[in-house]
Design a protein around this motif. Structure first.
Motif, mmCIF file in Angstrom:
data_model
loop_
_atom_site.group_PDB
_atom_site.id
_atom_site.type_symbol
_atom_site.label_atom_id
_atom_site.label_comp_id
_atom_site.label_asym_id
_atom_site.label_seq_id
_atom_site.Cartn_x
_atom_site.Cartn_y
_atom_site.Cartn_z
ATOM 1 N N ASP A 1 1.486 10.444 -4.726
ATOM 2 C CA ASP A 1 2.491 11.403 -4.468
ATOM 3 C C ASP A 1 1.916 12.516 -4.028
ATOM 4 O O ASP A 1 1.210 13.121 -4.945
ATOM 5 C CB ASP A 1 3.605 11.574 -5.647
ATOM 6 N N PRO A 2 2.173 13.045 -2.935
ATOM 7 C CA PRO A 2 1.430 14.466 -2.401
ATOM 8 C C PRO A 2 1.691 15.748 -2.903
ATOM 9 O O PRO A 2 1.150 16.692 -2.751
ATOM 10 C CB PRO A 2 1.513 14.421 -1.013
ATOM 11 N N ARG B 1 9.269 0.855 -0.247
ATOM 12 C CA ARG B 1 8.146 1.658 -0.777
ATOM 13 C C ARG B 1 8.230 3.028 -0.039
ATOM 14 O O ARG B 1 8.339 3.239 0.928
ATOM 15 C CB ARG B 1 6.935 0.838 0.074
ATOM 16 N N PRO B 2 7.598 4.002 -1.005
ATOM 17 C CA PRO B 2 7.798 5.482 -0.484
ATOM 18 C C PRO B 2 6.696 5.485 0.681
ATOM 19 O O PRO B 2 5.789 5.024 0.441
ATOM 20 C CB PRO B 2 7.402 6.251 -1.641
ATOM 21 N N ALA B 3 7.067 6.495 1.795
ATOM 22 C CA ALA B 3 6.009 6.818 2.699
ATOM 23 C C ALA B 3 6.307 8.212 2.783
ATOM 24 O O ALA B 3 7.392 8.813 3.020
ATOM 25 C CB ALA B 3 6.198 6.048 3.979
ATOM 26 N N TYR B 4 5.240 9.051 2.791
ATOM 27 C CA TYR B 4 5.273 10.514 3.253
ATOM 28 C C TYR B 4 4.677 10.785 4.507
ATOM 29 O O TYR B 4 3.686 10.365 4.780
ATOM 30 C CB TYR B 4 4.487 11.232 1.993
ATOM 31 N N VAL B 5 5.724 11.459 5.251
ATOM 32 C CA VAL B 5 5.353 11.656 6.748
ATOM 33 C C VAL B 5 5.310 13.099 6.866
ATOM 34 O O VAL B 5 6.042 14.081 6.334
ATOM 35 C CB VAL B 5 6.454 11.493 7.419
ATOM 36 N N VAL C 1 0.661 -1.174 0.088
ATOM 37 C CA VAL C 1 0.101 0.061 -0.098
ATOM 38 C C VAL C 1 0.911 1.018 0.012
ATOM 39 O O VAL C 1 1.761 1.336 0.729
ATOM 40 C CB VAL C 1 -0.886 0.115 1.253
ATOM 41 N N ASP C 2 0.597 2.415 -0.847
ATOM 42 C CA ASP C 2 1.103 3.591 -0.701
ATOM 43 C C ASP C 2 0.634 4.176 0.429
ATOM 44 O O ASP C 2 -0.400 4.163 0.793
ATOM 45 C CB ASP C 2 0.807 4.323 -1.872
ATOM 46 N N VAL C 3 1.564 5.133 1.425
ATOM 47 C CA VAL C 3 1.351 5.657 2.557
ATOM 48 C C VAL C 3 1.783 6.777 2.883
ATOM 49 O O VAL C 3 2.782 7.192 2.212
ATOM 50 C CB VAL C 3 1.954 4.674 3.499
ATOM 51 N N MET C 4 1.018 7.760 3.111
ATOM 52 C CA MET C 4 1.091 9.002 3.902
ATOM 53 C C MET C 4 0.745 8.789 5.180
ATOM 54 O O MET C 4 -0.707 8.397 5.632
ATOM 55 C CB MET C 4 0.207 10.242 3.127
ATOM 56 N N LEU D 1 3.020 23.531 -3.434
ATOM 57 C CA LEU D 1 3.553 22.924 -2.145
ATOM 58 C C LEU D 1 4.958 22.711 -2.112
ATOM 59 O O LEU D 1 5.580 22.349 -3.359
ATOM 60 C CB LEU D 1 3.151 21.495 -1.679
ATOM 61 N N PRO D 2 5.877 23.101 -1.322
ATOM 62 C CA PRO D 2 7.294 22.885 -1.518
ATOM 63 C C PRO D 2 7.525 21.188 -1.683
ATOM 64 O O PRO D 2 6.659 20.656 -1.238
ATOM 65 C CB PRO D 2 8.041 23.401 0.022
ATOM 66 N N ARG D 3 8.596 21.287 -2.228
ATOM 67 C CA ARG D 3 9.129 19.653 -2.562
ATOM 68 C C ARG D 3 9.031 18.844 -1.167
ATOM 69 O O ARG D 3 9.548 19.205 -0.490
ATOM 70 C CB ARG D 3 10.499 19.452 -3.189
ATOM 71 N N TRP D 4 8.335 17.793 -1.517
ATOM 72 C CA TRP D 4 8.130 16.922 -0.251
ATOM 73 C C TRP D 4 8.548 15.432 -0.731
ATOM 74 O O TRP D 4 8.130 14.699 -1.526
ATOM 75 C CB TRP D 4 6.574 16.649 -0.099
#
Length: 503
Positions: A459-460, A392-396, A306-309, A465-468
């Motif tokens: 991808d948020p 896997r990418p996770a955005y925090v 699962v893609d996660v934020m 938005l500044p680069r995340w």
């Protein structure tokens, strides 16, 4: 599909045809049943498929919300009064148009400590997501409290509210295409108990394929799910509070709802303690629905499909502590006892570390920081670490914006109005009283469109938005949402802080 009129669209589902209404350019369908009413003999039973209906069913009004008492966060979020009833397993759905466009789908699971709240509340209206993001947005009502999470073998196997959520996701998979949504692009979004539910589902084989992305807002993963033995003991105590004789637990099937709710309050009060955030009812590690420790499974990469934020607010526990006189008036001796309970034998080193992080290190502030980490922040970061280790990418993110209301700080639930970008629905919310409207709208636009971008493609990042960057174990990039927005490496300070105690 039959568009009877542009203002009253009709959509054929597997259970029958629904008639909705166009409001402000968005088609809305309310009170959609996704399961059979869990009443009578179906009380405490897993959700069953709805029998369906003939003709056209009006989906113009919300159904009852799950039976519940007053939210313990009403002083923060505001109060609500809605008709309640056990026949509560319904959805609210917003779509730009019920056509064949295969739009991304977002499914909202509300918070409320597994005992209060409803997806159909105006706070969680998804019309702005549908209008601004060209997505289909679905909000879920599920069973709460004892009716949703009582574990008493032979009477209730627990986790019914969690199974309700999965039933709703199956409904989405089977029907969302008729509303213009893509069943192969579903993002589930949940806050607090809703986020905790997502965390549990990410470890469950039976939930695989029901959603493809997950946004977890302040999931309380630092409170481990109860094991079966502990949950059964708590269930027996609950039956005692209801007034059911031992051996006659089947009587719970017939007890009036008001009595069930009163007993929930008694059980909750019996579990209260100093600087303890207790939950009388929550998901149970029963070895069947939830097989093992959720945090350990996620940290080992169980959610890598699962893609996660994931993220938290800076001072989650301020929502609870701001009205807790025992915490507000705590002295150093009382605070150090909590540090010893959580951090173990080396607690004095942790106490000193937390003291140095606060400009005004009062015992109350330090207790808030410690328990925010314990209940919310560290578990969220363990999830992100598990994703990173699995490749896997996770955005925090961390939400740092401060409420103008004294004592509320950057408290639990404060980010929700910004995510939904529906300020008018929160006009009576105490936590936003005195907020600068221009500042609110600027931050809301940044967050709202980040949630949409993530739902669309995992991808948020977007133009406002500044680069995340994704979270990894080297940089630990974290997006900080405040009056100034930007990514900070290792915002939690894990590279230099004492290791979080594994207790």
């Amino acid at each position: 599909m039959n568009h009877a009129s542009h203002s009253m669209p009709e959509v054929a589902t597997r259970a029958g045809t629904l008639r909705g209404r166009v409001e402000n350019g968005v088609a809305v369908f309310r009170g959609i049943p996704y399961a059979a009413p869990p009443v009578g003999e179906l009380r405490f039973e897993p959700p069953r498929d709805h029998a369906g209906w003939s003709g056209v069913r009006d989906a113009l009004a919300d159904g009852p919300i799950a039976p519940q008492g007053r939210s313990r966060l009403a002083h923060i979020m505001g109060d609500f009064d809605r008709p309640q009833g056990e026949d509560c397993l319904t959805l609210t759905l917003w779509t730009p148009k019920a056509d064949a466009s295969a739009r991304p789908v977002m499914v909202w699971l509300h918070g409320g400590a597994y005992s209060s709240g409803a997806g159909s509340l105006p706070w969680y209206a998804g019309d702005r997501f549908a209008a601004n993001g060209d997505v289909v947005f679905v909000s879920v009502n599920y069973r709460l409290g004892a009716l949703g999470f009582l574990y008493l073998p032979g009477i209730s196997e627990g986790n019914m509210g969690l199974l309700d959520q999965m039933q709703a996701l199956r409904w989405v998979r089977e029907n969302i295409a008729a509303f213009g949504g893509d069943p192969d692009n579903v993002t589930v979004v949940g806050q607090s108990a809703g986020g905790g539910s997502i965390a549990a589902m990410m470890t469950m084989p039976q939930a695989q394929g029901l959603f493809h992305r997950a946004i977890l807002q302040s999931p309380g993963m630092g409170r481990p799910s109860r094991g079966a033995a502990e949950a059964a003991e708590l269930g027996a105590r609950y039956a005692h509070f209801v007034g059911v004789e031992p051996g006659d637990e089947t009587a719970l099937k017939q007890v009036p709802v008001a009595k069930l709710l009163s007993a929930q309050g008694e059980l909750a009060r019996s579990l209260q303690g100093f600087a303890v955030l207790s939950l009388p009812f929550s998901p149970v590690r029963d070895g069947r629905v939830i097989e093992a420790n959720i945090i350990e499974r996620l940290q080992a990469g169980a959610g890598a499909h699962v893609d996660v934020m994931v993220g938290t607010t800076r001072e989650e526990m301020a929502a609870f502590h701001c009205v807790d006189q025992a915490v507000l008036n705590a002295d150093e001796a009382a605070a150090t006892q909590v540090f010893e309970r959580i951090c173990g034998a080396g607690y004095s080193d942790y106490y000193d570390e937390f003291r140095r992080m606060r400009a005004v290190p009062s015992p109350a502030a330090m207790l808030g920081d410690l328990t925010t980490d314990q209940v919310f922040r560290m578990g969220s970061l363990r999830l992100a670490e598990g994703q990173a280790k699995a490749g896997r990418p996770a955005y925090v993110y961390q939400f740092d914006w401060q409420s103008p209301a004294p004592g509320f700080k950057s408290c639990h639930c404060l980010e929700i109005p910004f995510v939904f970008n529906n300020r008018d629905n929160w006009r009576d919310s105490p936590m936003l009283k005195g907020a600068d409207e221009t500042e609110f709208q600027g931050l809301a636009n940044a967050m709202h469109h980040a949630w949409i971008a993530f739902a669309r493609g995992g991808d948020p990042n977007h133009g406002g938005l500044p680069r995340w960057a994704p979270y990894d174990l080297a940089r630990r990039a974290t997006m900080r949402f405040d009056t100034v927005i930007g990514t900070v490496n290792d915002l939690a300070g894990l590279s230099y802080r004492l290791p979080w105690p594994a207790i």
